[in-house]
Design a protein around this motif. Structure first.
Motif, mmCIF file in Angstrom:
data_model
loop_
_atom_site.group_PDB
_atom_site.id
_atom_site.type_symbol
_atom_site.label_atom_id
_atom_site.label_comp_id
_atom_site.label_asym_id
_atom_site.label_seq_id
_atom_site.Cartn_x
_atom_site.Cartn_y
_atom_site.Cartn_z
ATOM 1 N N UNK A 57 11.051 18.151 10.548
ATOM 2 C CA UNK A 57 11.513 18.135 9.153
ATOM 3 C C UNK A 57 10.370 18.148 8.148
ATOM 4 N N UNK A 58 9.165 17.781 8.602
ATOM 5 C CA UNK A 58 8.080 17.596 7.639
ATOM 6 C C UNK A 58 6.822 18.396 7.968
ATOM 7 N N UNK A 59 6.995 19.580 8.504
ATOM 8 C CA UNK A 59 5.843 20.423 8.819
ATOM 9 C C UNK A 59 5.392 21.134 7.543
ATOM 10 N N UNK A 60 4.128 20.945 7.214
ATOM 11 C CA UNK A 60 3.552 21.529 6.003
ATOM 12 C C UNK A 60 2.671 22.704 6.408
ATOM 13 N N UNK A 61 2.804 23.799 5.653
ATOM 14 C CA UNK A 61 2.067 25.017 5.993
ATOM 15 C C UNK A 61 0.846 25.239 5.090
ATOM 16 N N UNK A 62 1.039 25.181 3.758
ATOM 17 C CA UNK A 62 -0.052 25.483 2.826
ATOM 18 C C UNK A 62 0.087 24.639 1.559
ATOM 19 N N UNK A 63 -0.638 23.540 1.502
ATOM 20 C CA UNK A 63 -0.552 22.614 0.366
ATOM 21 C C UNK A 63 -1.149 23.258 -0.881
ATOM 22 N N UNK A 64 -0.397 23.188 -1.980
ATOM 23 C CA UNK A 64 -0.903 23.717 -3.246
ATOM 24 C C UNK A 64 -1.067 22.630 -4.305
ATOM 25 N N UNK A 65 -0.440 21.472 -4.120
ATOM 26 C CA UNK A 65 -0.585 20.373 -5.082
ATOM 27 C C UNK A 65 -0.181 19.061 -4.418
ATOM 28 N N UNK A 66 -0.865 17.978 -4.825
ATOM 29 C CA UNK A 66 -0.541 16.632 -4.345
ATOM 30 C C UNK A 66 -0.554 15.692 -5.534
ATOM 31 N N UNK A 67 0.487 14.875 -5.663
ATOM 32 C CA UNK A 67 0.563 13.866 -6.719
ATOM 33 C C UNK A 67 0.928 12.537 -6.077
ATOM 34 N N UNK A 68 0.489 11.456 -6.712
ATOM 35 C CA UNK A 68 0.813 10.114 -6.249
ATOM 36 C C UNK A 68 1.429 9.363 -7.414
ATOM 37 N N UNK A 69 2.591 8.751 -7.184
ATOM 38 C CA UNK A 69 3.253 7.989 -8.233
ATOM 39 C C UNK A 69 4.187 6.960 -7.620
ATOM 40 N N UNK A 70 4.097 5.748 -8.095
ATOM 41 C CA UNK A 70 4.999 4.671 -7.685
ATOM 42 C C UNK A 70 5.165 4.578 -6.171
ATOM 43 N N UNK A 71 4.063 4.616 -5.463
ATOM 44 C CA UNK A 71 4.114 4.440 -4.013
ATOM 45 C C UNK A 71 4.578 5.655 -3.238
ATOM 46 N N UNK A 72 4.563 6.822 -3.879
ATOM 47 C CA UNK A 72 5.010 8.041 -3.190
ATOM 48 C C UNK A 72 4.001 9.164 -3.399
ATOM 49 N N UNK A 73 3.818 9.963 -2.334
ATOM 50 C CA UNK A 73 3.049 11.192 -2.434
ATOM 51 C C UNK A 73 4.037 12.344 -2.582
ATOM 52 N N UNK A 74 3.830 13.166 -3.598
ATOM 53 C CA UNK A 74 4.633 14.364 -3.820
ATOM 54 C C UNK A 74 3.724 15.535 -3.456
ATOM 55 N N UNK A 75 4.116 16.315 -2.445
ATOM 56 C CA UNK A 75 3.274 17.394 -1.938
ATOM 57 C C UNK A 75 4.025 18.716 -2.056
ATOM 58 N N UNK A 76 3.423 19.664 -2.773
ATOM 59 C CA UNK A 76 3.999 21.010 -2.904
ATOM 60 C C UNK A 76 3.388 21.894 -1.824
ATOM 61 N N UNK A 77 4.256 22.562 -1.077
ATOM 62 C CA UNK A 77 3.820 23.453 -0.002
ATOM 63 C C UNK A 77 4.192 24.883 -0.375
ATOM 64 N N UNK A 78 3.196 25.650 -0.811
ATOM 65 C CA UNK A 78 3.430 27.034 -1.211
ATOM 66 C C UNK A 78 3.845 27.892 -0.020
ATOM 67 N N UNK A 79 3.385 27.538 1.178
ATOM 68 C CA UNK A 79 3.696 28.319 2.370
ATOM 69 C C UNK A 79 5.167 28.306 2.744
#
Length: 193
Positions: A57-79
């Motif tokens: 469920x959580x395989x990441x191919x190509x990270x384009x952005x990472x944010x951290x807020x309130x104990x969470x990482x938000x990761x955008x995967x362009x791939x």
């Protein structure tokens, strides 16, 4: 001379599952005319590695952005055109993919931003020239098309605390452009300055 706020947020995997709750911030002065080398070791005291939980469920191919807020990482995967949410300990929490042609969907994740005040993920879809605003659960709360008021193209866009965006375009002599530089734009595409 101008200042840059550096947020060191490394998302490399490691063998350790240990993680702290601090996100280190540092401000450095940058003189664009200087050839001085700025070493990371001059303003970073510590580096934290967070091992992300990976499954089917959580395989990441190509990270384009990472944010951290309130104990969470938000990761955008362009791939995979997907936004992933992980806990500060690296545990996979959720994901959403809204790729499509509907008004609340994007054709591409060209730029992904995060509005910490509203806790919204902002996606800029270059193909349709849309700004799409999503909750952390993936619900689209607004879609704004900028093409009517902004005829400029840009290489990058970031959100500002006032709700506007900072855009830039530099052609570096490869092509003539009347829009080289940095400008502020409202969410509907109107140029502020």
């Amino acid at each position: 001379m101008f200042r840059i706020l550096i947020i060191a947020c490394l998302y490399l995997c490691s063998c350790s599952s240990e993680s702290g709750d601090n996100l280190y911030k540092s401000e450095i002065e940058v003189n664009p005319k200087s050839e001085e080398v700025i070493k990371l070791s001059e303003f970073v005291d510590d580096v934290k590695y967070v091992e992300l939980e990976f499954s089917n469920e959580s395989i990441i191919k190509r990270i384009s952005a990472v944010y951290y807020s309130n104990g969470k990482y938000i990761i955008a995967d362009r791939g995979t055109h997907t936004i992933f949410i992980f806990s500060d300990k690296g545990k996979f929490l959720s994901k959403f993919n809204r790729k499509g042609r509907a008004n609340n969907e994007y054709l591409s994740l060209d730029n992904v931003m995060f509005d910490e005040q509203k806790e919204q993920i902002i996606v800029y879809d270059f193909n349709r020239r849309n700004l799409l605003y999503y909750t952390l659960s993936g619900e689209c709360v607004a879609t704004l098309n900028i093409s009517a008021k902004c005829t400029r193209s840009f290489q990058d866009i970031i959100n500002l605390p006032n709700g506007n965006f900072l855009c830039y375009e530099f052609m570096h002599g490869t092509q003539q452009s009347n829009y080289d530089g940095i400008w502020e734009m409202k969410p509907d595409g109107e140029i502020v300055r």
